[in-house]
Write an enzyme that holds these catalytic residues in place. Structure first.
Site, short mmCIF file in Angstrom:
data_model
loop_
_atom_site.label_atom_id
_atom_site.label_comp_id
_atom_site.label_asym_id
_atom_site.label_seq_id
_atom_site.Cartn_x
_atom_site.Cartn_y
_atom_site.Cartn_z
N CYS A 60 -35.70 40.15 -72.01
CA CYS A 60 -34.72 40.10 -70.92
C CYS A 60 -33.57 39.16 -71.24
CB CYS A 60 -35.40 39.70 -69.61
SG CYS A 60 -36.35 38.18 -69.69
N GLU B 108 -38.35 37.26 -61.56
CA GLU B 108 -37.67 37.12 -62.85
C GLU B 108 -37.46 38.53 -63.37
OE1 GLU B 108 -36.58 34.32 -63.64
OE2 GLU B 108 -37.83 32.94 -62.50
#
Length: 463
Positions: free
Chosen positions: A265, A231
């Site tokens: 993010c 991720e």
């Protein structure tokens, strides 16, 4: 890099921790493997009770747990408390759903008379999770709740600036009743990740972090033939169509870009606005950003937190300067930053040409990139003109049409009329340079299981 608690608001280093030795690493792997041999045999009811206990403890100790986050990485105290609650909700989700999600799946066979086939999910063993500092508890919960529920055991290598948060989470799991060794916090250095992955008792790695970290760990995992999920970064598009409610949209844009100090993010890093409403959006957005207040993250009046460290702030300022050198216009917004603390004054970047490399960067902090799109098709083109593919959003007065536009955006997640929705019951993950694999729900639960085929065949079946 040494493990240390350094307050991003004051710059004071409060506590340091020694990096683990190789011998301690090997000992921890042994303890995790021994724990796995018994943990994999526990029933779902026992696992679920421990998940429920962990959620209860997190909520009971929410104030002290949240304070650690604010102290170590500078998160607003209100956001820290929300992270504790989100982590608890993830444990609740798997307590309630893991057993059903892991039930054997009976497969259709061409000739039932020949027998029956099924897929069963079996845990792999010891897993390593490498986690970042921006959501110190959520990132842990997002991987260990499903993997412990599946019967795996976990080693944690957390970011070096949140050592107390990592230790606090390990203490929560032990108090919840998790057997010793089933989840171990390691103050491991980057160079020791390969040592861990090369151990035959370790079966895989899940990483959340930067592109560089992901590339390094994925390469080590691949060399060792170990399963990995990544991720990584993102530069999410925030697409504004002509029929969007601008007053509400600009408020969501301010939140979407600046929550957690802009260090997310899946924050709204690229605002892409169709031409008819661009000027009005820019005016409203600028006004909203200017109202943000930098200050002590423990102060409830503060609405914009410092960055996680002074080095992070310095790096972000350097990126802004480079963007300007390549032709962008940088407009600082709002009051001057405090004279101490890891702050970056909110900055809006415009005039980012197609030849400006900053167009493809991830600015991890309160820096917004604004793009004027000719029309809807051009907005989608700009949204997809990125090496990343994590999340994104579409704002419109017609949600059904927004969903159709969302289908054209090449990312792992797209939200209509919301900048992002991080919840226990929604999957998380991206494509391209934003990584691979999924976390949460059944998708995350089954990333590190053996999908074993059991085929019961009639002994008289033909060859």
């Amino acid at each position: 890099m040494p493990f240390a608690t350094t307050n991003p608001f004051t710059g004071e280093t409060l506590k340091t921790f020694p990096t683990a030795t190789d011998a301690q690493i090997v000992e921890a792997i042994g303890a995790a493997h021994a724990a796995f041999l018994s943990w994999r045999e526990t029933g779902f009811a026992e696992r679920a009770q421990i998940m429920t206990n962990a959620a209860t403890i997190l909520r009971r100790d929410s104030a002290s747990m949240a304070a650690l986050l604010t102290l170590e990485m500078g998160k607003l105290l209100s956001e820290a408390k929300a992270e504790v609650e989100l982590s608890a909700a993830i444990f609740d989700y798997y307590a309630h759903h893991a057993e059903a999600l892991l039930q054997p799946e009976r497969l259709p066979v061409a000739d039932p008379a020949e027998g029956e086939a099924m897929l069963v999910c079996e845990p792999l063993g010891v897993l390593l999770c490498v986690e970042p500092w921006n959501f110190p508890y959520y990132q842990i919960a997002r991987i260990i709740a499903p993997q412990l529920s599946a019967g795996n055991t976990m080693l944690l290598k957390h970011a070096s600036n949140v050592p107390q948060s990592a230790a606090a989470f390990e203490a929560v799991m032990l108090e919840a009743g998790l057997p010793k060794g089933a989840f171990i916090n390691l103050y491991a250095g980057h160079s020791q990740i390969e040592l861990i992955l090369n151990d035959p008792r370790v079966q895989g790695v899940a990483l959340t972090g930067s592109e560089a970290a992901g590339a390094s760990v994925a390469a080590a995992a691949g060399k060792a033939l170990k399963k990995s999920t990544m991720e990584l970064g993102g530069a999410d598009a925030f697409v504004v169509l002509a029929d969007a409610d601008l007053e509400k949209t600009t408020k969501w844009a301010v939140f979407g870009r600046h929550w957690n100090g802009g260090q997310v993010c899946v924050s709204s890093k690229r605002m892409i606005i169709v031409d008819p409403v661009y000027d009005a959006f820019l005016e409203g957005y600028t006004k909203g950003v200017a109202a943000l207040r930098m200050g002590d993250p423990f102060d409830p009046e503060t609405t914009l937190a410092p960055l996680s460290s002074q080095s992070a702030a310095d790096d972000l300022k350097a990126m802004i300067r480079k963007a300007v050198e390549h032709g962008a216009t940088a407009t600082e917004v709002g009051p001057e930053a405090p004279n101490h603390g890891a702050f970056v004054r909110p900055t809006i970047l415009t005039d980012i040409g197609e030849d400006n490399p900053a167009r493809y960067w991830e600015f991890f902090g309160p820096v917004s990139m604004l793009f004027r799109a000719k029309d809807e098709d051009d907005a989608v083109r700009i949204a997809n003109d990125s090496p990343f593919g994590l999340g994104g959003s579409v704002f419109t007065g017609d949600p059904a049409h927004g969903a159709e536009v969302a289908k054209k955006i090449s990312t792992g997640m797209v939200f209509v009329n919301h900048p992002t929705m991080v919840k226990a019951d929604l999957p998380f993950g991206g494509v391209r340079r934003s990584g691979y694999g999924r976390e949460l729900l059944g998708l995350g639960l089954k990333e590190f299981v053996n999908h074993k085929l059991i085929d019961v065949v009639d002994i008289d079946a033909p060859f």
